[in-house]
Design a protein around this motif. Structure first.
Motif, PDB file in Angstrom:
ATOM      1  N   ASP A 186     -10.613  -2.481   8.260  1.00 61.64           N
ATOM      2  CA  ASP A 186     -10.809  -2.475   6.815  1.00 61.64           C
ATOM      3  C   ASP A 186     -11.947  -1.547   6.413  1.00 61.64           C
ATOM      4  OD1 ASP A 186     -10.036  -5.988   6.071  1.00 61.64           O
ATOM      5  OD2 ASP A 186      -8.763  -4.245   6.474  1.00 61.64           O
TER       6      ASP A 186
ATOM      7  N   LEU B  25     -17.295 -10.161   4.373  1.00 65.50           N
ATOM      8  CA  LEU B  25     -16.494 -10.428   5.575  1.00 65.50           C
ATOM      9  C   LEU B  25     -15.179  -9.670   5.458  1.00 65.50           C
ATOM     10  CD1 LEU B  25     -15.771 -11.992   8.158  1.00 65.50           C
ATOM     11  CD2 LEU B  25     -15.003 -13.865   6.672  1.00 65.50           C
ATOM     12  N   VAL B  26     -14.901  -8.819   6.445  1.00 66.18           N
ATOM     13  CA  VAL B  26     -13.668  -8.042   6.465  1.00 66.18           C
ATOM     14  C   VAL B  26     -13.066  -8.094   7.859  1.00 66.18           C
ATOM     15  CG1 VAL B  26     -14.405  -6.468   4.618  1.00 66.18           C
ATOM     16  CG2 VAL B  26     -14.889  -5.904   7.013  1.00 66.18           C
ATOM     17  N   GLN B  27     -11.844  -7.603   7.964  1.00 68.59           N
ATOM     18  CA  GLN B  27     -11.185  -7.541   9.266  1.00 68.59           C
ATOM     19  C   GLN B  27     -11.339  -6.150   9.867  1.00 68.59           C
ATOM     20  OE1 GLN B  27      -7.126  -8.824   8.492  1.00 68.59           O
ATOM     21  NE2 GLN B  27      -7.677 -10.941   9.005  1.00 68.59           N
ATOM     22  N   ALA B  28     -11.197  -6.073  11.152  1.00 72.83           N
ATOM     23  CA  ALA B  28     -11.262  -4.783  11.836  1.00 72.83           C
ATOM     24  C   ALA B  28     -10.240  -3.823  11.222  1.00 72.83           C
ATOM     25  CB  ALA B  28     -10.996  -4.961  13.320  1.00 72.83           C
TER      26      ALA B  28
ATOM     27  N   LYS C  21     -15.262  -1.821  12.734  1.00 68.52           N
ATOM     28  CA  LYS C  21     -15.064  -2.449  14.032  1.00 68.52           C
ATOM     29  C   LYS C  21     -15.939  -3.691  14.125  1.00 68.52           C
ATOM     30  CE  LYS C  21     -14.584   2.133  16.186  1.00 68.52           C
ATOM     31  NZ  LYS C  21     -15.121   3.041  17.239  1.00 68.52           N
ATOM     32  N   PRO C  22     -15.574  -4.635  14.979  1.00 67.35           N
ATOM     33  CA  PRO C  22     -16.427  -5.822  15.136  1.00 67.35           C
ATOM     34  C   PRO C  22     -17.875  -5.463  15.499  1.00 67.35           C
ATOM     35  CG  PRO C  22     -14.302  -6.218  16.129  1.00 67.35           C
ATOM     36  CD  PRO C  22     -14.316  -4.770  15.721  1.00 67.35           C
TER      37      PRO C  22
ATOM     38  N   THR D  60     -19.845  -8.494   8.062  1.00 65.04           N
ATOM     39  CA  THR D  60     -19.231  -9.167   9.200  1.00 65.04           C
ATOM     40  C   THR D  60     -17.813  -8.645   9.347  1.00 65.04           C
ATOM     41  OG1 THR D  60     -20.535 -11.154   8.784  1.00 65.04           O
ATOM     42  CG2 THR D  60     -18.642 -11.364  10.248  1.00 65.04           C
ATOM     43  N   VAL D  61     -17.501  -8.133  10.539  1.00 62.52           N
ATOM     44  CA  VAL D  61     -16.172  -7.587  10.806  1.00 62.52           C
ATOM     45  C   VAL D  61     -15.512  -8.453  11.868  1.00 62.52           C
ATOM     46  CG1 VAL D  61     -14.842  -5.553  11.448  1.00 62.52           C
ATOM     47  CG2 VAL D  61     -17.059  -5.288  10.311  1.00 62.52           C
ATOM     48  N   SER D  62     -14.433  -9.085  11.500  1.00 64.37           N
ATOM     49  CA  SER D  62     -13.731  -9.949  12.446  1.00 64.37           C
ATOM     50  C   SER D  62     -12.643  -9.158  13.169  1.00 64.37           C
ATOM     51  CB  SER D  62     -13.128 -11.144  11.713  1.00 64.37           C
ATOM     52  OG  SER D  62     -12.150 -10.702  10.788  1.00 64.37           O
ATOM     53  N   SER D  63     -12.362  -9.577  14.382  1.00 62.49           N
ATOM     54  CA  SER D  63     -11.358  -8.868  15.199  1.00 62.49           C
ATOM     55  C   SER D  63      -9.963  -9.409  14.956  1.00 62.49           C
ATOM     56  CB  SER D  63     -11.721  -8.989  16.677  1.00 62.49           C
ATOM     57  OG  SER D  63     -11.797 -10.336  17.046  1.00 62.49           O
TER      58      SER D  63
ATOM     59  N   THR E 297     -20.684  -5.232  12.885  1.00 67.25           N
ATOM     60  CA  THR E 297     -21.255  -6.438  12.300  1.00 67.25           C
ATOM     61  C   THR E 297     -22.774  -6.407  12.407  1.00 67.25           C
ATOM     62  OG1 THR E 297     -19.308  -7.790  12.725  1.00 67.25           O
ATOM     63  CG2 THR E 297     -21.413  -8.941  12.503  1.00 67.25           C
TER      64      THR E 297
END
Length: 123
Positions: A15, A10-13, A86-87, A120-123, A90
């Motif tokens: 990253d 799980l990473v953020q947009a 980017k989200p 999983t890429v969170s926004s 995912t």
């Protein structure tokens, strides 16, 4: 041929993340190694491919310039470096091996598959 994918998370947009695919068994240098992904409710799609014999890798338009596929022959491992995530990236990511000497983008054509790794890429 056995393929083992790892490195998801799980990473953020924005990253980065690096996936690994370790191959074992009878791998020949004319094989092509590829990455595919499958988002929920969508069909599995091509991401990137690299010939074990050399040559330029190939990328899906959606990841061109952000993702880099590479190989480390001594470890029988193929990597997928994913930057500027980017989200919409995912998905469950799968590595695959193709006995064809040229990259093919239809997942039906792949000969061997590893278990997927979730990104999983969170926004």
């Amino acid at each position: 041929v056995q393929l083992q994918a790892s490195g998801g998370g799980l990473v953020q947009a924005g990253d980065s993340l690096r996936l690994s695919c370790a191959a074992s068994g009878r791998i020949f240098n004319y094989y092509v190694m590829g990455w595919f992904r499958q988002a929920p409710g969508k069909e599995r799609e091509f991401v990137a491919a690299i010939r074990l014999s050399g040559g330029s890798p190939e990328y899906a338009d959606s990841v061109e310039g952000r993702f880099t596929i590479s190989r480390e022959d001594a470890k029988n491992t193929v990597y997928l470096q994913m930057d500027s995530l980017k989200p919409e990236d995912t998905a469950v990511y799968y590595c695959a091996a193709d006995r064809s000497s040229n990259p093919r983008r239809d997942y039906h054509d792949m000969d061997y598959w590893g278990k997927g790794t979730l990104v999983t890429v969170s926004s």
